[in-house]
Design a protein around this motif. Structure first.
Motif: not given
Length: 68
Positions: A36-41, A43-45, A47
């Motif tokens: 996962l990229t930092e941006a995806e991490k 976004e998950i956090k 959510q």
């Protein structure tokens, strides 16, 4: 009656067999997935926090006995 049962069983079996078949190219092993990229991490956090806040809001119940 027997013919009708045979047709129904055949149709149900065909549907169930179709549900089990799928593309075999989908990776299910975590080691095969891209990191996962930092941006995806982030976004998950975000959510996860929104869900935790939403679930926590409805959990306030008062079970104390009320005096008459």
């Amino acid at each position: 009656m027997r013919y009708r049962q045979a047709v129904c069983v055949s149709l149900i079996s065909a549907v169930l067999a179709g549900c089990g078949s799928g593309a075999g190219d989908v990776p299910t092993d975590p080691s095969q997935l891209k990191p996962l990229t930092e941006a995806e991490k982030a976004e998950i956090k975000k959510q996860d926090e929104a869900v935790a806040e939403e679930e926590g809001a409805g959990q306030k119940l008062d079970f104390r006995k009320k005096s008459k």
